[in-house]
Design a protein around this motif. Structure first.
Motif, PDB file in Angstrom:
ATOM      1  N   GLU A 488       0.849  -1.193   0.000  1.00 30.89           N
ATOM      2  CA  GLU A 488       0.000   0.000   0.000  1.00 30.89           C
ATOM      3  C   GLU A 488       0.885   1.243   0.000  1.00 30.89           C
ATOM      4  N   SER A 489       0.583   2.143  -0.923  1.00 29.82           N
ATOM      5  CA  SER A 489       1.305   3.420  -0.979  1.00 29.82           C
ATOM      6  C   SER A 489       0.462   4.482  -0.312  1.00 29.82           C
ATOM      7  N   ILE A 490       1.036   5.147   0.678  1.00 31.68           N
ATOM      8  CA  ILE A 490       0.338   6.229   1.381  1.00 31.68           C
ATOM      9  C   ILE A 490       0.876   7.529   0.803  1.00 31.68           C
ATOM     10  N   THR A 491       0.128   8.094  -0.131  1.00 30.81           N
ATOM     11  CA  THR A 491       0.596   9.240  -0.903  1.00 30.81           C
ATOM     12  C   THR A 491       1.102  10.368  -0.010  1.00 30.81           C
ATOM     13  N   GLY A 492       2.314  10.793  -0.305  1.00 31.33           N
ATOM     14  CA  GLY A 492       2.903  11.910   0.426  1.00 31.33           C
ATOM     15  C   GLY A 492       3.594  11.508   1.705  1.00 31.33           C
ATOM     16  N   HIS A 493       3.508  10.239   2.076  1.00 33.58           N
ATOM     17  CA  HIS A 493       4.093   9.824   3.357  1.00 33.58           C
ATOM     18  C   HIS A 493       5.029   8.632   3.241  1.00 33.58           C
ATOM     19  N   GLY A 494       4.609   7.579   2.560  1.00 30.64           N
ATOM     20  CA  GLY A 494       5.460   6.402   2.487  1.00 30.64           C
ATOM     21  C   GLY A 494       4.706   5.187   2.003  1.00 30.64           C
ATOM     22  N   ILE A 495       5.177   3.981   2.431  1.00 33.36           N
ATOM     23  CA  ILE A 495       4.527   2.746   1.993  1.00 33.36           C
ATOM     24  C   ILE A 495       4.425   1.765   3.164  1.00 33.36           C
ATOM     25  N   VAL A 496       3.503   0.809   3.019  1.00 29.15           N
ATOM     26  CA  VAL A 496       3.367  -0.310   3.957  1.00 29.15           C
ATOM     27  C   VAL A 496       3.345  -1.579   3.121  1.00 29.15           C
ATOM     28  N   ALA A 497       4.192  -2.563   3.511  1.00 26.88           N
ATOM     29  CA  ALA A 497       4.245  -3.810   2.747  1.00 26.88           C
ATOM     30  C   ALA A 497       4.260  -4.999   3.703  1.00 26.88           C
ATOM     31  N   LYS A 498       3.596  -6.085   3.281  1.00 26.79           N
ATOM     32  CA  LYS A 498       3.619  -7.313   4.074  1.00 26.79           C
ATOM     33  C   LYS A 498       4.530  -8.318   3.389  1.00 26.79           C
ATOM     34  N   ILE A 499       5.534  -8.765   4.143  1.00 20.33           N
ATOM     35  CA  ILE A 499       6.489  -9.749   3.636  1.00 20.33           C
ATOM     36  C   ILE A 499       6.466 -10.936   4.610  1.00 20.33           C
ATOM     37  N   GLY A 500       5.876 -12.027   4.179  1.00 18.92           N
ATOM     38  CA  GLY A 500       5.698 -13.166   5.094  1.00 18.92           C
ATOM     39  C   GLY A 500       4.783 -12.754   6.225  1.00 18.92           C
ATOM     40  N   GLU A 501       5.285 -12.881   7.458  1.00 17.79           N
ATOM     41  CA  GLU A 501       4.512 -12.490   8.636  1.00 17.79           C
ATOM     42  C   GLU A 501       4.874 -11.099   9.122  1.00 17.79           C
ATOM     43  N   ASP A 502       5.763 -10.421   8.397  1.00 17.19           N
ATOM     44  CA  ASP A 502       6.263  -9.114   8.852  1.00 17.19           C
ATOM     45  C   ASP A 502       5.621  -7.957   8.087  1.00 17.19           C
ATOM     46  N   MET A 503       5.355  -6.859   8.818  1.00 14.72           N
ATOM     47  CA  MET A 503       4.849  -5.621   8.217  1.00 14.72           C
ATOM     48  C   MET A 503       5.995  -4.604   8.184  1.00 14.72           C
ATOM     49  N   ILE A 504       6.305  -4.116   7.006  1.00 16.17           N
ATOM     50  CA  ILE A 504       7.406  -3.160   6.834  1.00 16.17           C
ATOM     51  C   ILE A 504       6.813  -1.802   6.471  1.00 16.17           C
ATOM     52  N   ARG A 505       7.225  -0.803   7.221  1.00 17.72           N
ATOM     53  CA  ARG A 505       6.818   0.577   6.929  1.00 17.72           C
ATOM     54  C   ARG A 505       8.052   1.394   6.556  1.00 17.72           C
ATOM     55  N   ILE A 506       7.914   2.174   5.497  1.00 20.15           N
ATOM     56  CA  ILE A 506       9.014   3.047   5.065  1.00 20.15           C
ATOM     57  C   ILE A 506       8.427   4.416   4.746  1.00 20.15           C
ATOM     58  N   GLY A 507       9.063   5.462   5.253  1.00 23.10           N
ATOM     59  CA  GLY A 507       8.578   6.813   4.974  1.00 23.10           C
ATOM     60  C   GLY A 507       9.373   7.846   5.724  1.00 23.10           C
ATOM     61  N   SER A 508       8.862   9.067   5.734  1.00 20.27           N
ATOM     62  CA  SER A 508       9.569  10.122   6.459  1.00 20.27           C
ATOM     63  C   SER A 508       9.547   9.795   7.943  1.00 20.27           C
ATOM     64  N   PRO A 509      10.673  10.002   8.662  1.00 19.42           N
ATOM     65  CA  PRO A 509      10.714   9.684  10.096  1.00 19.42           C
ATOM     66  C   PRO A 509       9.600  10.375  10.885  1.00 19.42           C
ATOM     67  N   ARG A 510       9.264  11.636  10.476  1.00 22.31           N
ATOM     68  CA  ARG A 510       8.226  12.363  11.191  1.00 22.31           C
ATOM     69  C   ARG A 510       6.877  11.649  11.071  1.00 22.31           C
ATOM     70  N   TYR A 511       6.555  11.177   9.871  1.00 21.70           N
ATOM     71  CA  TYR A 511       5.274  10.489   9.670  1.00 21.70           C
ATOM     72  C   TYR A 511       5.242   9.178  10.446  1.00 21.70           C
ATOM     73  N   LEU A 512       6.339   8.434  10.426  1.00 16.05           N
ATOM     74  CA  LEU A 512       6.367   7.151  11.143  1.00 16.05           C
ATOM     75  C   LEU A 512       6.255   7.352  12.646  1.00 16.05           C
ATOM     76  N   GLU A 513       6.849   8.453  13.137  1.00 14.43           N
ATOM     77  CA  GLU A 513       6.729   8.747  14.564  1.00 14.43           C
ATOM     78  C   GLU A 513       5.284   9.078  14.920  1.00 14.43           C
ATOM     79  N   GLU A 514       4.582   9.742  13.979  1.00 11.22           N
ATOM     80  CA  GLU A 514       3.161  10.039  14.201  1.00 11.22           C
ATOM     81  C   GLU A 514       2.326   8.755  14.273  1.00 11.22           C
ATOM     82  N   GLN A 515       2.833   7.664  13.697  1.00 12.95           N
ATOM     83  CA  GLN A 515       2.153   6.366  13.742  1.00 12.95           C
ATOM     84  C   GLN A 515       2.549   5.570  14.980  1.00 12.95           C
ATOM     85  N   GLY A 516       3.300   6.231  15.911  1.00 14.66           N
ATOM     86  CA  GLY A 516       3.656   5.593  17.173  1.00 14.66           C
ATOM     87  C   GLY A 516       4.957   4.824  17.146  1.00 14.66           C
ATOM     88  N   ILE A 517       5.796   4.996  16.112  1.00 19.03           N
ATOM     89  CA  ILE A 517       7.068   4.284  16.027  1.00 19.03           C
ATOM     90  C   ILE A 517       8.180   5.184  16.565  1.00 19.03           C
TER      91      ILE A 517
END
Length: 739
Positions: A488-517
């Motif tokens: 899934e591409s989150i326009t303007g912020h980054g992406i979320v991908a499922k690989i096996g049992e793992d969820m990978i998030r990539i994006g601007s550090p500020r946006y990921l921190e807003e998601q609680g990371i």
């Protein structure tokens, strides 16, 4: 009536040297109401500012045409076929004239071997008349139009010499001692030579700039306009301000506007030159010609017609062409004084053998006066002078081509020696123009390869340039990528991908921190990377931060060396870019550039170049993008990186094939040495003409000897241009080897 200042922009055909630009400027400036005239020889264009209540545009056109030049709308560009047809026409004219000259030369050779028939002189006369009034008729018209306005140029000098030859030939029918064949031959030869010069000039400029057409091709013909709740396809010129337009992923934005609905990333490299897309949300401005990438946008049209970005770029390119400072080439500078000088010596010959002879012995020597005057005009035609520059440039152009450098104009050879400022675009010129991973910062519990593996696997299905940079880095390091099950591409912020049992998030550090990371670890290192102008993205696995990846547009391999060579040659490099100040300064520091102009729009780039020129500097501009085109056109020498856009290439004087920035200094060296060779050629040529013309005043110089002198001068110039290692041993080359 209130004065109304207007601008008239036009293409002018038939110009061959700065004499032509001077003739046009003088004629137009004599018209009441004309305020300024800028004529570009390189691009065959004119920009005239005038008061419309005193003079009309059709009067300006009539004056230019009366001088023997052609006029057409600059936006109605010739097709390649039209240009090729013009070259063929000039070529046919040259072949015809050359045939006449060869036949005449054959008659002269026969005469030198004492083979002479009575009909020789009639054939020579016919060939001379057909050449001067047939194939050379256009030259005669241009000479008359210039002379009528009191303008002395190369056309006038040619016709004085040609008519001198014709007059001498006709007098030979009535006066003993006048070499009929020789005089008629002179009229044929010098007219043919002038036609040859015109053909070469036309050949050099055969491909008129296609920049305007290519700019307009960037704008779609239609737009998806939302009217009454429905989407309809409408022609661009039918769209009105405040209407809503939808742009889908992969489409080119048709007009300028402001986002009304949706989010997406947009490639605006045509504006900023930067390859990294810009994220757009509600309220953000979009520019016609840019490319929408990921999401669907609905925007409100804010600019149409001449106010749109692309139309403004077109206007800036056109005006930069016409406002570009004219370079008075060395040869034209010599001819400026040479033409009146030759005519002055011709007048002196008349006075010497009429009034002077009468004072000395009381006899007006009319035949000697005519003979001496004609000999001066024949000897005075600057054949070798005319070939001095072109031959050196042909040699220099050949050597430049061997090094992957294409010199597109004669001015480039002569102006390089005077260049003091070199304005360089950043992206694609100093840097590669493509984002690359420059650093991987792994957080606790992970190493760099693991961060790259998770990030590369997740981004493998994305087409975003930053994603591709991460994937390429992982593949370069032989890291095996995992399959992505969901993306899934989150326009303007980054992406979320499922690989096996793992969820990978990539994006601007500020946006990921807003998601609680939590990305607090190694914040100092991350901030240092950002201060260096890097784009930093965060990588998280199952909502836990695992690392940072820094991406940047990296330097070209030879960028730093090229900047060093510029400084050693006494040139000041100046970086100009549409990118932000922080990134620009970081790149400038890496290559050793002290002066930076950042966040500069395309039209402002040209204005900055113009300001440097107004300060008295000769400026070279090096660039590769659409946004560089106006500045490339404005600079004294525009240098395009051959791997750049067609529009940048068409706007330039010099093309560096490939991506090597160091080619700019190679072109600089070749230009300087070619100029020195031109000076040598002019000295050699002027030695023959400068000595021969005064001698002809004595009346003892036979036209045959005049032509022999012409042949010897041309041969000397030819040998000097192509003999030996013409362009070796320059200081720049030695400096480079020593370093």
């Amino acid at each position: 009536m209130t004065n109304t200042n207007e601008k008239f922009h036009t293409k002018i055909g038939g110009m061959s040297c700065s004499f032509c630009t001077g003739s046009i400027q003088k004629a137009i400036l004599k018209m009441d109401g004309v305020q300024s005239v800028n004529v570009s020889l390189s691009h065959e264009e004119a920009l005239i500012q005038y008061e419309s209540n005193k003079v009309k545009s059709d009067q300006l056109i009539k004056t230019i045409k009366s001088l023997g030049y052609t006029v057409r709308d600059p936006e109605k560009l010739k097709t390649f076929e039209e240009e090729a047809a013009e070259v063929r026409k000039e070529k046919n004219r040259l072949f015809l004239s050359a045939g006449f000259a060869a036949t005449t030369f054959g008659l002269m050779v026969a005469m030198w071997f004492d083979v002479m028939f009575p009909w020789f002189k009639w054939v020579a006369m016919t060939l001379a008349l057909v050449t001067v009034f047939g194939t050379g008729w256009y030259i005669l018209k241009m000479a008359f139009a210039s002379l009528r306005r009191g303008i002395l140029n190369q056309h006038v000098l040619l016709e004085f010499g040609a008519f001198g030859g014709l007059l001498g030939g006709f007098l030979g029918f009535f006066l003993p001692g006048f070499p009929i064949l020789d005089f008629f031959a002179v009229a044929t030869f010098i007219t043919t030579y002038h036609i040859l010069s015109g053909y070469v000039s036309k050949l050099v400029r055969t491909r008129s700039s296609q920049a305007v057409r290519k700019l307009m091709d960037l704008q779609p013909d239609t737009a998806r306009v939302i009217r009454n709740g429905e989407e309809v396809e409408a022609a661009i010129d039918e769209v009105q301000i405040a209407e809503h337009v939808r742009v889908r992923p992969g489409d080119r934005v048709p007009l300028d506007g402001k986002v009304f609905k949706g989010e997406s990333s947009v490639d605006e490299s045509l504006v900023t030159g930067e390859s990294i897309p810009v994220e757009k949300g509600i309220g953000a401005e979009v520019i016609g010609g840019s490319i929408n990438q990921s999401g669907t946008l609905v925007f409100e049209v804010t600019k149409i017609g001449s106010e749109s970005f692309l139309q403004q770029i077109v206007r800036h390119v056109e005006e930069a062409r016409a406002l570009k400072p004219n370079i008075i080439q060395l040869l034209d500078l010599v001819l400026k004084y040479y033409v009146p000088g030759v005519l002055g010596f011709a007048g002196l010959a008349i006075l010497t053998w009429t009034f002077g002879a009468w004072l000395m012995n009381g006899d007006l020597n009319g035949s000697r006066s005519i003979f001496a005057t004609l000999a001066v005009l024949v000897m005075g035609y600057p054949c070798a002078l005319g070939m001095a520059g072109p031959l050196a440039m042909i040699r220099g152009g050949g050597l430049a081509a061997e090094q992957g450098i294409l010199m597109r104009s004669g001015e480039a050879f002569e102006i390089f020696k005077d260049i003091k400022k070199v304005v360089l675009d950043k992206t694609g010129t100093i840097t590669k123009g493509e984002p690359e991973v420059v650093h991987v910062l792994a957080l606790s519990g992970y190493n760099q390869n693991e961060v790259l593996q998770w990030a590369g696997s997740a981004e493998s299905v994305s087409e975003h340039p930053l994603a591709q940079a991460i994937v390429n880095q992982a593949l370069d390091e032989n890291i095996e990528l995992e399959d992505v099950e969901k993306f899934e591409s989150i326009t303007g912020h980054g992406i979320v991908a499922k690989i096996g049992e793992d969820m990978i998030r990539i994006g601007s550090p500020r946006y990921l921190e807003e998601q609680g990371i939590d990305f607090s670890e190694k914040q100092k290192e991350k901030e240092d990377l950002e201060l260096q102008g890097r784009t930093v993205v965060g990588v998280a696995r199952n909502d836990k931060a695992i690392g940072f990846i820094a991406i940047a547009d990296t330097l070209k391999e030879d960028a730093k060396e090229a900047i060093t060579r510029m400084k050693e040659a006494g040139l000041e490099p100046i970086m100009i870019t549409g990118d932000n100040v922080r990134t620009a300064r970081a790149v400038a520091k890496q290559v050793g550039i002290d002066r930076v102009m950042a966040q500069v729009l395309p039209n402002d780039k040209a204005e900055n170049v113009r300001k440097l020129q107004q300060e008295g500097y000769k400026v070279a501009m090096v660039g590769d993008g659409i946004n560089d085109a106006p500045a490339l056109m404005q600079a004294d020498i525009g240098i395009a990186i051959g791997a750049g856009t067609d529009i940048a290439i068409e706007s330039s004087d010099v093309i560096l094939t490939g991506n090597r920035l160091g080619g700019m200094m190679d072109a600089y060296r070749i230009g300087k040495v070619s100029y020195r060779k031109t000076v040598q050629n002019l000295i050699l040529a002027f030695t023959f003409n400068g000595v021969g013309v005064p001698l002809a005043v004595t009346g003892w110089v036979h036209p045959v000897w005049a032509m022999i002198a012409m042949v010897l001068s041309v041969t000397t110039v030819l040998v000097n241009s192509f003999g030996g290692k013409v362009l070796s041993g320059s200081k720049d080359t030695k400096t480079k080897k020593a370093s």
